[in-house]
Scaffold this active site. Structure first.
Site, PDB file in Angstrom:
ATOM      1  N   PHE A  66      -1.652  27.101   1.987  1.00  0.00           N
ATOM      2  CA  PHE A  66      -1.543  28.355   1.249  1.00  0.00           C
ATOM      3  C   PHE A  66      -0.088  28.803   1.261  1.00  0.00           C
ATOM      4  O   PHE A  66       0.707  28.388   2.113  1.00  0.00           O
ATOM      5  CB  PHE A  66      -2.435  29.426   1.891  1.00  0.00           C
ATOM      6  CG  PHE A  66      -3.493  29.986   0.974  1.00  0.00           C
ATOM      7  CD1 PHE A  66      -4.398  29.158   0.340  1.00  0.00           C
ATOM      8  CD2 PHE A  66      -3.599  31.353   0.758  1.00  0.00           C
ATOM      9  CE1 PHE A  66      -5.387  29.668  -0.482  1.00  0.00           C
ATOM     10  CE2 PHE A  66      -4.589  31.875  -0.061  1.00  0.00           C
ATOM     11  CZ  PHE A  66      -5.486  31.023  -0.690  1.00  0.00           C
ATOM     12  N   GLN A  69       1.207  44.733  -3.574  1.00  0.00           N
ATOM     13  CA  GLN A  69       1.292  43.310  -3.897  1.00  0.00           C
ATOM     14  C   GLN A  69       0.618  42.997  -5.233  1.00  0.00           C
ATOM     15  O   GLN A  69      -0.544  43.343  -5.450  1.00  0.00           O
ATOM     16  CB  GLN A  69       0.627  42.468  -2.806  1.00  0.00           C
ATOM     17  CG  GLN A  69       0.743  40.968  -3.063  1.00  0.00           C
ATOM     18  CD  GLN A  69       0.160  40.150  -1.931  1.00  0.00           C
ATOM     19  OE1 GLN A  69      -1.042  39.892  -1.897  1.00  0.00           O
ATOM     20  NE2 GLN A  69       1.003  39.737  -0.990  1.00  0.00           N
ATOM     21  N   HIS A  94      -0.670  39.968  -7.035  1.00  0.00           N
ATOM     22  CA  HIS A  94      -1.009  38.558  -6.872  1.00  0.00           C
ATOM     23  C   HIS A  94      -0.501  37.811  -8.094  1.00  0.00           C
ATOM     24  O   HIS A  94      -0.702  38.248  -9.224  1.00  0.00           O
ATOM     25  CB  HIS A  94      -2.528  38.396  -6.746  1.00  0.00           C
ATOM     26  CG  HIS A  94      -2.952  37.054  -6.251  1.00  0.00           C
ATOM     27  ND1 HIS A  94      -2.812  35.914  -7.001  1.00  0.00           N
ATOM     28  CD2 HIS A  94      -3.532  36.669  -5.081  1.00  0.00           C
ATOM     29  CE1 HIS A  94      -3.283  34.881  -6.314  1.00  0.00           C
ATOM     30  NE2 HIS A  94      -3.718  35.307  -5.142  1.00  0.00           N
ATOM     31  N   LEU A 116      -9.071  37.754 -10.240  1.00  0.00           N
ATOM     32  CA  LEU A 116      -8.271  36.893  -9.384  1.00  0.00           C
ATOM     33  C   LEU A 116      -8.526  35.407  -9.627  1.00  0.00           C
ATOM     34  O   LEU A 116      -9.657  34.976  -9.828  1.00  0.00           O
ATOM     35  CB  LEU A 116      -8.575  37.213  -7.916  1.00  0.00           C
ATOM     36  CG  LEU A 116      -7.642  36.591  -6.888  1.00  0.00           C
ATOM     37  CD1 LEU A 116      -6.242  37.160  -7.031  1.00  0.00           C
ATOM     38  CD2 LEU A 116      -8.176  36.858  -5.483  1.00  0.00           C
ATOM     39  N   GLU A 130      -5.353  31.495  -4.753  1.00  0.00           N
ATOM     40  CA  GLU A 130      -4.190  30.711  -4.378  1.00  0.00           C
ATOM     41  C   GLU A 130      -4.590  29.307  -3.939  1.00  0.00           C
ATOM     42  O   GLU A 130      -3.772  28.393  -3.896  1.00  0.00           O
ATOM     43  CB  GLU A 130      -3.459  31.430  -3.237  1.00  0.00           C
ATOM     44  CG  GLU A 130      -2.033  31.006  -3.008  1.00  0.00           C
ATOM     45  CD  GLU A 130      -1.300  31.997  -2.127  1.00  0.00           C
ATOM     46  OE1 GLU A 130      -0.473  31.554  -1.327  1.00  0.00           O
ATOM     47  OE2 GLU A 130      -1.557  33.214  -2.244  1.00  0.00           O
ATOM     48  N   ARG A 152       3.742  35.299  -2.150  1.00  0.00           N
ATOM     49  CA  ARG A 152       3.240  35.852  -3.413  1.00  0.00           C
ATOM     50  C   ARG A 152       4.262  36.709  -4.145  1.00  0.00           C
ATOM     51  O   ARG A 152       4.308  36.709  -5.379  1.00  0.00           O
ATOM     52  CB  ARG A 152       1.971  36.666  -3.134  1.00  0.00           C
ATOM     53  CG  ARG A 152       0.791  35.796  -2.771  1.00  0.00           C
ATOM     54  CD  ARG A 152      -0.417  36.616  -2.379  1.00  0.00           C
ATOM     55  NE  ARG A 152      -1.561  35.745  -2.139  1.00  0.00           N
ATOM     56  CZ  ARG A 152      -2.746  36.180  -1.719  1.00  0.00           C
ATOM     57  NH1 ARG A 152      -2.925  37.477  -1.494  1.00  0.00           N
ATOM     58  NH2 ARG A 152      -3.746  35.339  -1.533  1.00  0.00           N
ATOM     59  N   HIS A 203      -3.175  43.553  -6.660  1.00  0.00           N
ATOM     60  CA  HIS A 203      -4.187  42.915  -5.820  1.00  0.00           C
ATOM     61  C   HIS A 203      -4.354  43.551  -4.447  1.00  0.00           C
ATOM     62  O   HIS A 203      -5.470  43.702  -3.965  1.00  0.00           O
ATOM     63  CB  HIS A 203      -3.818  41.440  -5.652  1.00  0.00           C
ATOM     64  CG  HIS A 203      -4.760  40.658  -4.798  1.00  0.00           C
ATOM     65  ND1 HIS A 203      -6.109  40.547  -5.084  1.00  0.00           N
ATOM     66  CD2 HIS A 203      -4.553  39.926  -3.668  1.00  0.00           C
ATOM     67  CE1 HIS A 203      -6.687  39.791  -4.173  1.00  0.00           C
ATOM     68  NE2 HIS A 203      -5.778  39.417  -3.295  1.00  0.00           N
ATOM     69  N   ARG A 209       2.239  40.504   2.052  1.00  0.00           N
ATOM     70  CA  ARG A 209       1.200  39.798   2.813  1.00  0.00           C
ATOM     71  C   ARG A 209       1.118  38.344   2.381  1.00  0.00           C
ATOM     72  O   ARG A 209       1.116  38.033   1.193  1.00  0.00           O
ATOM     73  CB  ARG A 209      -0.157  40.462   2.603  1.00  0.00           C
ATOM     74  CG  ARG A 209      -1.305  39.712   3.287  1.00  0.00           C
ATOM     75  CD  ARG A 209      -2.625  40.418   3.119  1.00  0.00           C
ATOM     76  NE  ARG A 209      -3.112  40.441   1.754  1.00  0.00           N
ATOM     77  CZ  ARG A 209      -3.729  39.417   1.147  1.00  0.00           C
ATOM     78  NH1 ARG A 209      -3.884  38.264   1.763  1.00  0.00           N
ATOM     79  NH2 ARG A 209      -4.171  39.560  -0.095  1.00  0.00           N
TER      80      ARG A 209
END
Length: 598
Positions: free
Chosen positions: A121, A234, A236, A250, A253, A309, A375, A410
């Site tokens: 990730f 954030q 995404h 979404l 990832e 991200r 997100h 994050r």
């Protein structure tokens, strides 16, 4: 006097996602009479949108992974604005919490020798995310929900908390209403755990569902608690962009973790142009090396498609602005040319069905169109790292509505481990706090009578403002003026528009009865959304630099001095918001050395 029902508990947990469920389980296990209050139905939490996996240094795929590397990755991803103690606790305790979920019945994907499988990730040096295909959040919610029900925890579904109650400076309970009947309900309790999630419905394009209206942030603010890091929202990098009805949903990832690559309209893998200096030494600068990394992490550097991200979202935004976007205003995410159809259907079953059913796109044959979507909220209630206690006695917070762990950005997968690590701690210490009181606090009846009158005001308002119109204009304001890229002029304009929206909100009028009245429900939610939006904008204006999820076009580089402070928002006695800058906790030398090691 308004009619209301009353319940008495030791601990009230507001929110029933991963953090709320884990807090309730722990509080009940400690012997506290525990209530779990959720705005929607039990199990319908935004935790299910964390699809790719739960980050924990189990070392099942790469034995060299350990908590120290996870700590380093988390701090670097957060641009060192994280609360170091929370980052350390999170990295150390996450493996135990994952194994606990497995013990409670979570069915993770497996390695060939039967251990929990882990995938790559963004921002994580090693394959670290334990997963269940691309439905990990759903599996976690299912596991925690069944464990909570087994414990006999009292659950209040479709019940919205609109304000917390105080006795002096201490928490005394919570006041809300049943969404079905509109009837008011009061919970008397000396300890409240906020686990309400994020703020996404203040933005036009978001992966968040209707429940995410910033309730916990606002409840804590109105109670007198500190909010920190509110500037860090954030986006995404990969949400659906077409058709319009599903814009923002979404795209995990995990697609990029399993080999998917980002391309512009020219077919270029553009991420190689956007490698920041901080990550340059460990990021591949050629396609050949990036592809080799998937099978040879010892001798190749990681693909830039898996940068944190904030970096990827900004890169996509730049490609779109410079005219190299896809037909519907995004970019392409290609897994079809990288994996076999059988692998895609096995590893990414939800993504396969999501695009096929919602966009008529077969991701085993053609690329996806994706773009940034609001997100996650890094900012929230300032809490003690050990106990998750806020600055208000009896008030605790965990999960997305608490701040500190993630800093300025994050890393993917850290959200699910955050929920169980700090959800458990919040429930444990809330129960201890309640048990240690010599005298239970008592709410003032006049206080909840005032709350009830304010809640019913839209039925008697003389104005004609429609709540849906106010929300639509709020979302447009935040999306355009307080979005991915910010400037002083736009933030000032946003504050002016928010002031107008607050005035309009005071004139909102709803028709009908309190039963099943979504217009009234939204009118109540808007008070929190407007408060949180103002906090975000004030904090974004105060931080005159670009760092993590805060990108200022007029201050494009990080400021070393601002990298040492949190922006703190408080509500003063006269109801106004104050903005302060306060120093971060000092990181111990041994942990600081970990951050310098590569």
């Amino acid at each position: 006097m308004a009619e209301y029902e009353t319940h008495v508990f030791d601990v009230v947990v507001v929110g029933a996602g991963g953090a709320g469920l884990r807090a309730a389980i722990e509080a009940a296990a400690a012997g506290a009479r525990t209530a779990l209050v959720c705005k929607s139905l039990l199990g319908k939490a935004h935790t299910v949108m964390a699809e790719g996996g739960i980050a924990a240094a189990l070392g099942n795929v790469y034995p060299e992974d350990d908590w120290k590397v996870h700590f380093r990755d988390t701090m670097r991803g957060g641009k060192f604005l994280n609360n170091w103690a929370m980052a350390q606790i999170h990295a150390q305790e996450a493996p135990e919490r994952v194994l606990e979920l497995e013990e409670w019945g979570a069915v993770f994907d497996r390695t060939a020798d039967g251990r929990i499988l882990q995938r790559d990730f963004g921002g994580h040096r090693y394959a670290r995310l334990a997963h269940v295909g691309d439905r990990t959040g759903l599996e976690m919610i299912r596991t925690l929900q069944q464990h909570a029900v087994h414990q006999g925890i009292d659950v209040f579904m479709e019940c919205t908390i609109i304000e917390l109650l105080k006795d002096g400076e201490r928490v005394a309970g919570a006041f809300g209403y049943w969404r079905e009947s509109g009837r008011f309900v009061m919970f008397q309790a000396p300890a409240v755990v906020l686990a309400t999630g994020g703020i996404g419905k203040a933005y036009e394009i978001t992966s968040n569902s209707w429940e995410y209206t910033g309730d916990g942030h606002a409840l804590a603010l109105w109670m007198g608690a500190d909010l920190i890091d509110m500037e860090f929202v954030q986006f995404h990098p990969t949400g659906m962009v077409w058709p319009p009805s599903v814009r923002g949903i979404l795209v995990t990832e995990g697609v990029r973790g399993d080999g998917g690559v980002l391309k512009n309209s020219r077919g270029e893998r553009f991420m190689f142009r956007y490698i920041p200096e901080m990550f340059r030494a460990e990021t591949a600068d050629t396609e050949e090396e990036a592809d080799r990394w998937y099978t040879d992490k010892q001798h190749a550097r990681r693909t830039p498609d898996l940068l944190p991200r904030d970096e990827v979202a900004r890169a996509i935004n730049s490609e779109i602005k410079e005219g190299r976007g896809s037909p519907h205003g995004g970019v392409y995410l290609d897994i079809a040319s990288r994996r076999s159809a059988d692998d895609i259907k096995r590893r990414l079953p939800s993504m396969y069905h999501q695009f096929l059913q919602l966009a008529d796109v077969d991701i085993t044959k053609e690329p996806m169109e994706v773009g940034p979507t609001c997100h996650y909220m890094m900012g929230g209630v300032r809490v003690d790292a050990e106990t998750q206690a806020s600055t208000v006695p009896g008030l605790f917070a965990a999960g997305e509505c608490a701040a500190g762990l993630h800093g300025a950005n994050r890393l993917g997968g850290n959200s699910l481990s955050d929920l169980v690590v700090f959800g458990r701690r919040a429930g444990m210490y809330a129960a201890r706090y309640a048990a240690g009181l010599a005298e239970r606090p008592r709410p003032d009846p006049r206080e909840f009578e005032d709350i009830a009158r304010r809640a019913l005001q839209p039925f008697d308002a003389t104005g004609a403002e429609n709540p849906y119109a106010v929300q639509q204009d709020l979302q447009a304001c935040m999306q355009i003026l307080v979005g991915i890229i910010r400037t002083e002029d736009e933030l000032e304009k946003a504050l002016q528009e928010l002031a107008v929206l607050e005035t309009r909100a005071g004139r909102m009028r709803v028709e009908g009865h309190r039963q099943y009245n979504p217009g009234w429900n939204l009118a109540l939610d808007l008070r929190a959304m407007l408060a949180v939006s103002k906090c975000i904008t004030l904090a974004a204006r105060e931080r005159r630099e670009s760092r993590g999820a805060q990108t200022r076009d007029d201050y494009p580089t990080p400021d070393a001095e601002l990298g040492k402070v949190n922006v703190v928002i408080r509500q003063t006695d006269d109801g106004k918001l104050s903005v302060a800058v306060e120093a971060l906790p000092h990181t111990p030398d041994d942990l600081r050395q970990l951050l310098e090691d590569t």
